[in-house]
Every structure is written in C-alpha cells, then in structure tokens.
Design a protein around this motif. Structure first.
Motif, PDB file in Angstrom:
ATOM      1  N   GLY A   1       0.902  -1.297  -0.216  1.00 13.45           N
ATOM      2  CA  GLY A   1      -0.081  -0.064   0.032  1.00 13.45           C
ATOM      3  C   GLY A   1       0.845   1.221  -0.126  1.00 13.45           C
ATOM      4  N   ALA A   2       2.103   1.097   0.015  1.00 16.39           N
ATOM      5  CA  ALA A   2       2.904   2.271   0.061  1.00 16.39           C
ATOM      6  C   ALA A   2       2.708   3.201  -1.432  1.00 16.39           C
ATOM      7  CB  ALA A   2       4.589   1.899  -0.159  1.00 16.39           C
ATOM      8  N   LEU A   3       2.585   4.436  -1.320  1.00 14.31           N
ATOM      9  CA  LEU A   3       2.529   5.430  -2.434  1.00 14.31           C
ATOM     10  C   LEU A   3       3.669   5.270  -3.139  1.00 14.31           C
ATOM     11  CD1 LEU A   3       0.788   7.651  -3.670  1.00 14.31           C
ATOM     12  CD2 LEU A   3       2.292   9.181  -2.222  1.00 14.31           C
ATOM     13  N   ILE A   4       3.250   5.181  -4.673  1.00 13.11           N
ATOM     14  CA  ILE A   4       4.128   4.903  -5.829  1.00 13.11           C
ATOM     15  C   ILE A   4       4.218   6.136  -6.354  1.00 13.11           C
ATOM     16  CG2 ILE A   4       4.902   3.308  -7.485  1.00 13.11           C
ATOM     17  CD1 ILE A   4       3.391   1.221  -6.297  1.00 13.11           C
ATOM     18  N   THR A   5       5.445   6.696  -6.803  1.00 10.34           N
ATOM     19  CA  THR A   5       5.792   7.820  -7.682  1.00 10.34           C
ATOM     20  C   THR A   5       6.721   7.511  -8.370  1.00 10.34           C
ATOM     21  OG1 THR A   5       6.975   9.083  -6.024  1.00 10.34           O
ATOM     22  CG2 THR A   5       4.403   9.369  -5.834  1.00 10.34           C
ATOM     23  N   PRO A   6       7.194   8.388  -9.352  1.00  9.61           N
ATOM     24  CA  PRO A   6       8.554   8.093  -9.983  1.00  9.61           C
ATOM     25  C   PRO A   6       9.664   8.282  -8.960  1.00  9.61           C
ATOM     26  CG  PRO A   6       6.977   9.337 -11.406  1.00  9.61           C
ATOM     27  CD  PRO A   6       6.242   9.059 -10.193  1.00  9.61           C
ATOM     28  N   GLU A   7       9.561   9.237  -8.040  1.00  7.47           N
ATOM     29  CA  GLU A   7      10.826   9.588  -7.288  1.00  7.47           C
ATOM     30  C   GLU A   7      10.804   8.359  -6.036  1.00  7.47           C
ATOM     31  OE1 GLU A   7       9.286  12.686  -9.350  1.00  7.47           O
ATOM     32  OE2 GLU A   7       8.207  11.799  -7.894  1.00  7.47           O
ATOM     33  N   SER A   8       9.721   7.806  -5.595  1.00  2.00           N
ATOM     34  CA  SER A   8       9.728   6.641  -4.465  1.00  2.00           C
ATOM     35  C   SER A   8      10.037   5.409  -5.029  1.00  2.00           C
ATOM     36  CB  SER A   8       8.250   6.774  -3.754  1.00  2.00           C
ATOM     37  OG  SER A   8       7.425   6.327  -4.503  1.00  2.00           O
ATOM     38  N   GLN A   9       9.771   5.166  -6.271  1.00  2.00           N
ATOM     39  CA  GLN A   9       9.789   3.746  -6.841  1.00  2.00           C
ATOM     40  C   GLN A   9      11.126   3.298  -6.626  1.00  2.00           C
ATOM     41  OE1 GLN A   9       7.274   2.241 -10.143  1.00  2.00           O
ATOM     42  NE2 GLN A   9       9.534   2.127 -11.225  1.00  2.00           N
ATOM     43  N   PRO A  10      12.213   3.916  -6.924  1.00  2.00           N
ATOM     44  CA  PRO A  10      13.588   3.339  -6.654  1.00  2.00           C
ATOM     45  C   PRO A  10      13.667   2.749  -5.372  1.00  2.00           C
ATOM     46  CG  PRO A  10      13.960   5.194  -8.104  1.00  2.00           C
ATOM     47  CD  PRO A  10      12.484   5.215  -7.531  1.00  2.00           C
ATOM     48  N   GLN A  11      13.516   3.587  -4.477  1.00  2.00           N
ATOM     49  CA  GLN A  11      13.643   3.029  -2.953  1.00  2.00           C
ATOM     50  C   GLN A  11      12.537   1.851  -2.857  1.00  2.00           C
ATOM     51  OE1 GLN A  11      12.918   6.045  -0.187  1.00  2.00           O
ATOM     52  NE2 GLN A  11      13.469   4.592   1.832  1.00  2.00           N
ATOM     53  N   LEU A  12      11.447   1.974  -3.122  1.00  2.00           N
ATOM     54  CA  LEU A  12      10.778   0.908  -2.844  1.00  2.00           C
ATOM     55  C   LEU A  12      10.894  -0.539  -3.504  1.00  2.00           C
ATOM     56  CD1 LEU A  12       6.926   2.655  -3.288  1.00  2.00           C
ATOM     57  CD2 LEU A  12       7.932   1.930  -1.337  1.00  2.00           C
ATOM     58  N   LEU A  13      11.363  -0.476  -4.764  1.00  2.00           N
ATOM     59  CA  LEU A  13      12.030  -1.628  -5.349  1.00  2.00           C
ATOM     60  C   LEU A  13      13.287  -2.294  -4.350  1.00  2.00           C
ATOM     61  CD1 LEU A  13      12.571  -0.486  -9.037  1.00  2.00           C
ATOM     62  CD2 LEU A  13      10.981  -2.006  -8.096  1.00  2.00           C
TER      63      LEU A  13
END
Length: 374
Positions: free
Chosen positions: A273-285
């Motif tokens: 459920g974490a918010l996915i944006t172009p900025e957050s995606q690398p860290q989420l990966l």
C-alpha cells in the motif's frame, strides 16, 4: 517516436494489443498501425526476462501461463489451436502445489487462475505475443522503450509528441485513462480526459467514469537465479494459501529450469500500500527486494535442495507490475469502442468470463478488431 500519419496507434504490446493487430490483419483490415510499448519487447505481463551476460537465459517474470476459465470456443478456440499447431503454446500440465502458513505442502488454493485450462508459451511466455505481433503483417510498425509524454486530439486526429498522428487510438492498459496516471506520470489531468474534454463523446465519458472506478492489485516480482540444482522433480508453481499470503506478503513462487542445470525463480510479492511515484519507486524496489529475500528461506523449507543453495542465489532485481491483477467488475463491452472519437480499449480488464486472465486479454483484442473493422 516516429513522426508520420497512420490509421491506428496501439499503446501496449501485451497479449491484447498483439491479439488485436493479428485479428485486424486476419479480417483483411488494410490500415497502417503504429504500436508503442514502454518495455523492451512484446509480452506485457507475459514478458520474458533476458540477460546480456547469458544469451540462453529466459525467465518468465510475469504470468507463467495463459489461464482460461473454460475451454475456449469460436474465434478464440481457432486462435489457440493455431498457436498449438505452430508449437507456440502447449497445454500446461506442470505440477502446482499449495503452501500453508505452517510451511506444509498442501493442495493448491481455489483461485480463478487455477480452475480452468492453462497453456504455456514455448519456449517462453513472450513467444505468444511475439507470434501474434508477427501475424499483424507488414502494416504494423513497432516502437519499444517508448513512454507517452503527451497526448492530444486535434482536427479529429490523435496527436503525439514528435509528429505522430493517427485516426484511431487503442489503449491496451488503463494507465493513460486512469487517475493513477497523475502520480505515475506527473500529469495534471488524466491524459485521455485532457485530450477529449467532457461532453464531447458521451460513450467515452461513460468509459472514463468506469475506468476511474477500476481497481487492480500490484505485484513486486523478485527474479532470482539458482546455481545448478538437482534434476529431481520440482513444482512449476507454489501457491501460498490465503493465510500464508497474509503472513508472508507473497502470492506464489514460480520455478523455471534454465540451461546447464540452473534454475530461475520468481517471487510474486504482494503490495503493502505504499504510495508509488517516479521519485519513490527506486527506493521501494530496494525495500521490496530485501523483504522478499528475507521471507524466502521459510517458504523453501519443504525443498531443502533449494534452501541449501540460498547463499549462492543471485538476485536479478524486482519488476513492479502496476496493474498485475484487475479486481471486481470490468469495463462493459459496450464501452470498448468509442466511435465518435475513434478510441478503444482492450485487456484483461474488460468484462467477460475471462476477466482477469489471459483469456480475457485475448478475447478483448479479437472483439475490438471486429468493432474497428466493421
């Protein structure tokens, strides 16, 4: 993106988009087609991961099979028969097992993707989309690695950056028509809505309202390479029971043997459920990769041969599927083609008995081809 005029632009080279262009050619439709795909090749969620350092490596990192709710009939049956006869697919009889929250091997859970017949792409799942795309004929031009940066409608034509213009447009995914595009693409409005203001096409207005309410689950698929493993039989798919999924955050494991005895494994990780944006995606990966690697040892306890090799496993990274599995009701068939603005939709998110499956994706492409060619 090529600057030219064409009769149809198809966005997305997954099963439905490739089935559409093949069906149009089969119906004798003579228009020119430009297919735009963000990925490096056709396949969509039936894509296959290849490696530059190992040309023999092939890993189906999305859907491992084509799932159907029942035996296909009509035009879809003829398509599957043709693919079977050409050696592009075979009936999938590979073993599927379940894994419960105690780590015990049990019967597979009752899931729509497991209830009906299944086919496997040969030699890979991407082979299906690749074959369908070739069946589209010489009128189809492809452009891969292409992310849409702009979309407008001018003088009854769909216009893209770089000068590409088309009389017709088909979206095989929901991104450019769904509010989630605002976060992922950084647009101020839904791209399709921005291109065609409300009130201009009542069918499109209704379709966009429906699409805005569609939901889909997200998957974080971790791809792993095991060194040479014992040739003893292994399951092709390991499906976790609902309680085990809740406990581990993993839907299933898919195993795929490689050349020289190596093994590929894909963990289909669930979203938190974490918010996915172009900025957050690398860290989420990175976060998802570490999370999945942490739970893997417990999931492999019933297979000690694999568990013992975990220290030698090589991670090939995580693939995020932003709309891995459509949920609830699909887009009504009556809204699949908006004749006034010449825009259509196809994919497994169209309503029908094959909703949420490869069956639905293929059938929607066949149905839309009939509407366009009429």
């Amino acid at each position: 993106m090529p600057g030219k005029d064409v009769d149809l632009v198809v966005i997305g080279a997954g099963l439905s988009g490739c089935a559409l262009v093949a069906a149009l050619n089969n119906r004798g439709w003579s228009g020119t087609i430009q297919l735009l795909e963000a990925g490096r090749g056709p396949g969509g969620r039936c894509a296959t991961r290849r490696r530059r350092d190992d040309l023999l490596w092939r890993l189906d990192h999305g859907s491992p099979v084509l799932s159907f709710h029942a035996e296909p009939c009509g035009e879809l049956r003829r398509l599957m028969t043709s693919l079977e006869q050409r050696g592009v697919v075979r009936v999938d009889l590979d073993p599927v097992v379940g894994l419960d929250h105690h780590g015990e091997v049990v019967a597979p859970p009752d899931h729509p993707l497991l209830r009906g017949p299944r086919w496997r792409g040969i030699p890979t799942m991407a082979s299906v989309a690749e074959t369908l795309l070739r069946n589209g004929g010489d009128a189809v031009d492809t452009c891969f690695g292409e992310r849409i940066q702009g979309l407008s409608r001018v003088d009854e034509s769909w216009v893209f950056p770089g000068g590409l213009r088309s009389a017709r447009l088909v979206l095989s995914g929901t991104l450019l028509a769904h509010p989630r595009s605002l976060a992922m693409l950084g647009w101020s409005d839904v791209p399709l809505r921005e291109a065609v203001p409300a009130g201009h096409d009542s069918v499109l207005d209704e379709a966009l309202d429906w699409i805005a309410g569609l939901n889909a689950s997200i998957r974080w698929n971790l791809m792993l390479e095991f060194p040479a493993v014992d040739p003893a039989p292994l399951p092709r798919q390991i499906w976790l029971t609902p309680r085990a999924q809740e406990q581990s955050g993993v839907e299933r494991l898919v195993l795929q043997r490689q050349q020289q005895g190596h093994l590929g494994l894909v963990m289909h990780g669930l979203d938190d459920g974490a918010l996915i944006t172009p900025e957050s995606q690398p860290q989420l990966l990175n976060v998802q990769e570490q999370r999945l690697l942490t739970v893997l040892p417990d999931l492999l306890k019933p297979w000690p041969t694999l568990q013992r090799q975990l220290s030698s496993v090589h991670s090939l990274g995580v693939m995020r599927w932003g709309a891995a599995q459509p949920l609830e009701a699909g887009l009504p068939n009556a809204l699949q083609w908006c004749r006034q603005t010449q825009v259509g939709f196809c994919g497994d998110w169209i309503e029908g008995p094959g909703f949420g499956m490869a069956e639905g994706a293929l059938q929607s492409g066949l149905d839309l081809a009939e509407l366009i060619a009429a």
